[in-house]
Design a protein around this motif. Structure first.
Motif, PDB file in Angstrom:
ATOM      1  N   VAL A 252      15.076  -7.177   5.916  1.00 26.00           N
ATOM      2  CA  VAL A 252      15.511  -6.912   4.555  1.00 26.00           C
ATOM      3  C   VAL A 252      17.010  -6.687   4.501  1.00 26.00           C
ATOM      4  N   SER A 253      17.534  -5.931   5.450  1.00 23.06           N
ATOM      5  CA  SER A 253      18.956  -5.604   5.396  1.00 23.06           C
ATOM      6  C   SER A 253      19.817  -6.819   5.714  1.00 23.06           C
ATOM      7  N   ASP A 254      19.329  -7.700   6.618  1.00 23.90           N
ATOM      8  CA  ASP A 254      20.128  -8.862   6.991  1.00 23.90           C
ATOM      9  C   ASP A 254      20.125  -9.932   5.912  1.00 23.90           C
ATOM     10  N   TRP A 255      18.980 -10.181   5.321  1.00 28.99           N
ATOM     11  CA  TRP A 255      18.870 -11.335   4.425  1.00 28.99           C
ATOM     12  C   TRP A 255      18.939 -10.950   2.947  1.00 28.99           C
ATOM     13  N   ALA A 256      18.481  -9.751   2.603  1.00 30.51           N
ATOM     14  CA  ALA A 256      18.440  -9.335   1.191  1.00 30.51           C
ATOM     15  C   ALA A 256      19.099  -7.970   1.007  1.00 30.51           C
ATOM     16  N   GLU A 257      20.236  -7.806   1.677  1.00 29.66           N
ATOM     17  CA  GLU A 257      20.862  -6.490   1.657  1.00 29.66           C
ATOM     18  C   GLU A 257      21.416  -6.110   0.283  1.00 29.66           C
ATOM     19  N   ASP A 258      21.685  -7.119  -0.566  1.00 29.21           N
ATOM     20  CA  ASP A 258      22.277  -6.797  -1.860  1.00 29.21           C
ATOM     21  C   ASP A 258      21.233  -6.760  -2.981  1.00 29.21           C
ATOM     22  N   ILE A 259      19.941  -6.788  -2.611  1.00 27.40           N
ATOM     23  CA  ILE A 259      18.898  -6.714  -3.632  1.00 27.40           C
ATOM     24  C   ILE A 259      18.816  -5.283  -4.169  1.00 27.40           C
ATOM     25  N   ASP A 260      18.812  -5.208  -5.484  1.00 27.93           N
ATOM     26  CA  ASP A 260      18.761  -3.904  -6.142  1.00 27.93           C
ATOM     27  C   ASP A 260      17.309  -3.557  -6.430  1.00 27.93           C
ATOM     28  N   ALA A 261      16.777  -2.566  -5.693  1.00 24.57           N
ATOM     29  CA  ALA A 261      15.376  -2.187  -5.855  1.00 24.57           C
ATOM     30  C   ALA A 261      15.103  -1.581  -7.218  1.00 24.57           C
ATOM     31  N   ALA A 262      16.166  -1.098  -7.875  1.00 25.26           N
ATOM     32  CA  ALA A 262      15.976  -0.463  -9.174  1.00 25.26           C
ATOM     33  C   ALA A 262      16.047  -1.465 -10.322  1.00 25.26           C
ATOM     34  N   ALA A 263      16.459  -2.686 -10.037  1.00 28.00           N
ATOM     35  CA  ALA A 263      16.594  -3.678 -11.098  1.00 28.00           C
ATOM     36  C   ALA A 263      15.235  -4.258 -11.464  1.00 28.00           C
ATOM     37  N   ASP A 264      15.242  -5.183 -12.445  1.00 30.75           N
ATOM     38  CA  ASP A 264      14.010  -5.813 -12.880  1.00 30.75           C
ATOM     39  C   ASP A 264      13.432  -6.623 -11.717  1.00 30.75           C
ATOM     40  N   PRO A 265      12.207  -6.280 -11.249  1.00 24.23           N
ATOM     41  CA  PRO A 265      11.653  -6.968 -10.076  1.00 24.23           C
ATOM     42  C   PRO A 265      11.530  -8.477 -10.278  1.00 24.23           C
ATOM     43  N   ALA A 266      11.135  -8.920 -11.479  1.00 18.20           N
ATOM     44  CA  ALA A 266      10.963 -10.353 -11.710  1.00 18.20           C
ATOM     45  C   ALA A 266      12.284 -11.093 -11.567  1.00 18.20           C
ATOM     46  N   ARG A 267      13.366 -10.495 -12.148  1.00 17.34           N
ATOM     47  CA  ARG A 267      14.663 -11.143 -12.055  1.00 17.34           C
ATOM     48  C   ARG A 267      15.170 -11.153 -10.612  1.00 17.34           C
ATOM     49  N   GLU A 268      14.973 -10.053  -9.911  1.00 20.20           N
ATOM     50  CA  GLU A 268      15.413  -9.989  -8.522  1.00 20.20           C
ATOM     51  C   GLU A 268      14.627 -10.967  -7.645  1.00 20.20           C
TER      52      GLU A 268
ATOM     53  N   ALA B 241       0.822  -1.214   0.000  1.00 16.54           N
ATOM     54  CA  ALA B 241       0.000   0.000   0.000  1.00 16.54           C
ATOM     55  C   ALA B 241       0.852   1.259   0.000  1.00 16.54           C
ATOM     56  N   ARG B 242       2.044   1.125   0.553  1.00 13.69           N
ATOM     57  CA  ARG B 242       2.937   2.296   0.586  1.00 13.69           C
ATOM     58  C   ARG B 242       3.856   2.336  -0.612  1.00 13.69           C
ATOM     59  N   GLY B 243       3.626   1.432  -1.560  1.00 16.73           N
ATOM     60  CA  GLY B 243       4.430   1.451  -2.789  1.00 16.73           C
ATOM     61  C   GLY B 243       5.770   0.792  -2.659  1.00 16.73           C
ATOM     62  N   GLU B 244       5.978   0.029  -1.615  1.00 18.05           N
ATOM     63  CA  GLU B 244       7.268  -0.630  -1.412  1.00 18.05           C
ATOM     64  C   GLU B 244       7.122  -2.116  -1.800  1.00 18.05           C
ATOM     65  N   TRP B 245       6.848  -2.329  -3.070  1.00 21.50           N
ATOM     66  CA  TRP B 245       6.547  -3.696  -3.536  1.00 21.50           C
ATOM     67  C   TRP B 245       7.726  -4.657  -3.359  1.00 21.50           C
ATOM     68  N   PRO B 246       8.922  -4.347  -3.862  1.00 17.10           N
ATOM     69  CA  PRO B 246      10.027  -5.314  -3.690  1.00 17.10           C
ATOM     70  C   PRO B 246      10.358  -5.556  -2.226  1.00 17.10           C
ATOM     71  N   LYS B 247      10.345  -4.469  -1.462  1.00 16.48           N
ATOM     72  CA  LYS B 247      10.696  -4.608  -0.059  1.00 16.48           C
ATOM     73  C   LYS B 247       9.679  -5.464   0.685  1.00 16.48           C
ATOM     74  N   GLY B 248       8.421  -5.356   0.299  1.00 22.09           N
ATOM     75  CA  GLY B 248       7.384  -6.161   0.930  1.00 22.09           C
ATOM     76  C   GLY B 248       7.572  -7.646   0.649  1.00 22.09           C
ATOM     77  N   VAL B 249       7.892  -7.990  -0.597  1.00 17.07           N
ATOM     78  CA  VAL B 249       8.125  -9.393  -0.933  1.00 17.07           C
ATOM     79  C   VAL B 249       9.329  -9.935  -0.179  1.00 17.07           C
ATOM     80  N   TRP B 250      10.426  -9.180  -0.205  1.00 17.58           N
ATOM     81  CA  TRP B 250      11.645  -9.652   0.474  1.00 17.58           C
ATOM     82  C   TRP B 250      11.418  -9.808   1.967  1.00 17.58           C
ATOM     83  N   GLU B 251      10.632  -8.873   2.488  1.00 15.19           N
ATOM     84  CA  GLU B 251      10.362  -8.930   3.916  1.00 15.19           C
ATOM     85  C   GLU B 251       9.587 -10.185   4.288  1.00 15.19           C
TER      86      GLU B 251
END
Length: 307
Positions: free
Chosen positions: A239-255, A197-207
């Motif tokens: 997110v920072s501990d487990w997916a700290e190297d995820i690039d939020a700007a990259a292709d969401p499907a690939r990430e 809802a806050r527009g943090e789609w990748p972060k929500g999935v990783w979380e």
């Protein structure tokens, strides 16, 4: 027992038997057994070597009939037999005496064996009477057996009650765990949807994946469910501990694919290093079901709307 034939006497008697008629070796053995009334029978190893020696001395000869040697006395053999007539008469007397002695010894042996057998039978009968007097009363034995059966039945009922109680306790524990799983699933889903809802789609999935990964990891390594180490302290830390190297700007499907690969590798490594029991497998399956429902609700909003 003394020898039946003194030295050289069997040789003389063989000449006498062959003087009566030509005979093969087996017939000579049978005749000797008959003369001794079945009490003595020389072996083939005794008769055949002496026949061969007599033949070597020229006293007997043999002819082959039907594949067997038939021995006959020669003139030289008859001459020796005639020259030892007195010795032959003594030999006949000795044979009769030997038969009497053998029969007497056999009778003595039989009497001794029979006496020993009677003594053993009397001793066995005495022992049987003394043993039978020591047998317990059959009624008492039956009473003891019934008492033992009752005791075994009582123990069986108590064991059944205890097993029933444990089964009920395990069922109640399973119900509590199921409710806790539902609560966790709803909490994870609410957190993910809040991020969406806050527009943090990748972060929500990783979380969401991080939270499930932490819980499954603690399950495999044996940590208590719900302990402080079982999940991250906060969504940001997860997110920072487990997916700290995820690039939020990259292709969401690939990430997302890379994140799922990491999720699989982390769980597989934990299982390989620490092992997985059957109970842990059951719990892991439940956790994976919760994770799948949460992520599918996130990625397929219509799935939640249909419920």
């Amino acid at each position: 027992m003394p020898p039946v034939f003194a030295h050289g006497r069997l040789r003389l008697y063989l000449l006498k038997l062959l003087d009566e008629a030509p005979r093969h070796g087996y017939e000579v053995i049978r005749l000797l057994e008959e003369r001794f009334q079945g009490l003595y029978a020389p072996s083939a190893g005794t008769v055949y070597p002496r026949l061969a020696k007599l033949e070597a001395e020229g006293l007997v000869t043999h002819a082959t009939e039907g594949g067997r040697k038939v021995y006959s006395i020669t003139e030289a053999g008859r001459a020796e037999l005639a020259g030892r007539g007195g010795e032959l008469a003594d030999l006949e007397l000795e044979i009769r005496e030997s038969v009497s002695e053998l029969a007497a010894e056999i009778r003595d042996d039989v009497r001794g064996a029979a006496g020993k057998l009677r003594s053993e039978m009397r001793a066995a009968a005495t022992a049987s009477r003394s043993t039978s007097s020591a047998f317990p009363d059959p009624k008492e034995e039956l009473r003891r057996a019934r008492q033992e059966w009752k005791e075994q039945a009582r123990r069986a009922r108590e064991e059944w009650k205890e097993q029933t109680r444990q089964a009920r306790a395990e069922a109640q524990s399973a119900k509590r765990q199921a409710k806790e799983f539902q609560r966790i699933a709803q909490q994870v889903q609410d957190q993910v949807q809040d991020r969406m809802a806050r527009g943090e789609w990748p972060k929500g999935v990783w979380e969401g994946i991080s939270d499930i990964t932490a819980q499954l990891g603690s399950l495999v390594t044996g940590s208590a469910h719900g302990s402080p180490s079982a999940r991250p302290a906060s969504p940001e830390q997860a997110v920072s501990d487990w997916a700290e190297d995820i690039d939020a700007a990259a292709d969401p499907a690939r990430e997302l694919d890379r994140l799922l690969d990491r999720f699989r590798d982390d769980i597989r490594d934990a299982a390989r290093d620490h092992g997985v029991s059957r109970d842990q497998m059951t719990e892991a399956r439940r956790h994976l079901g919760v994770a799948a429902d949460s992520l599918l609700s996130l990625l397929k909003p219509e799935r939640s709307a249909d419920r």
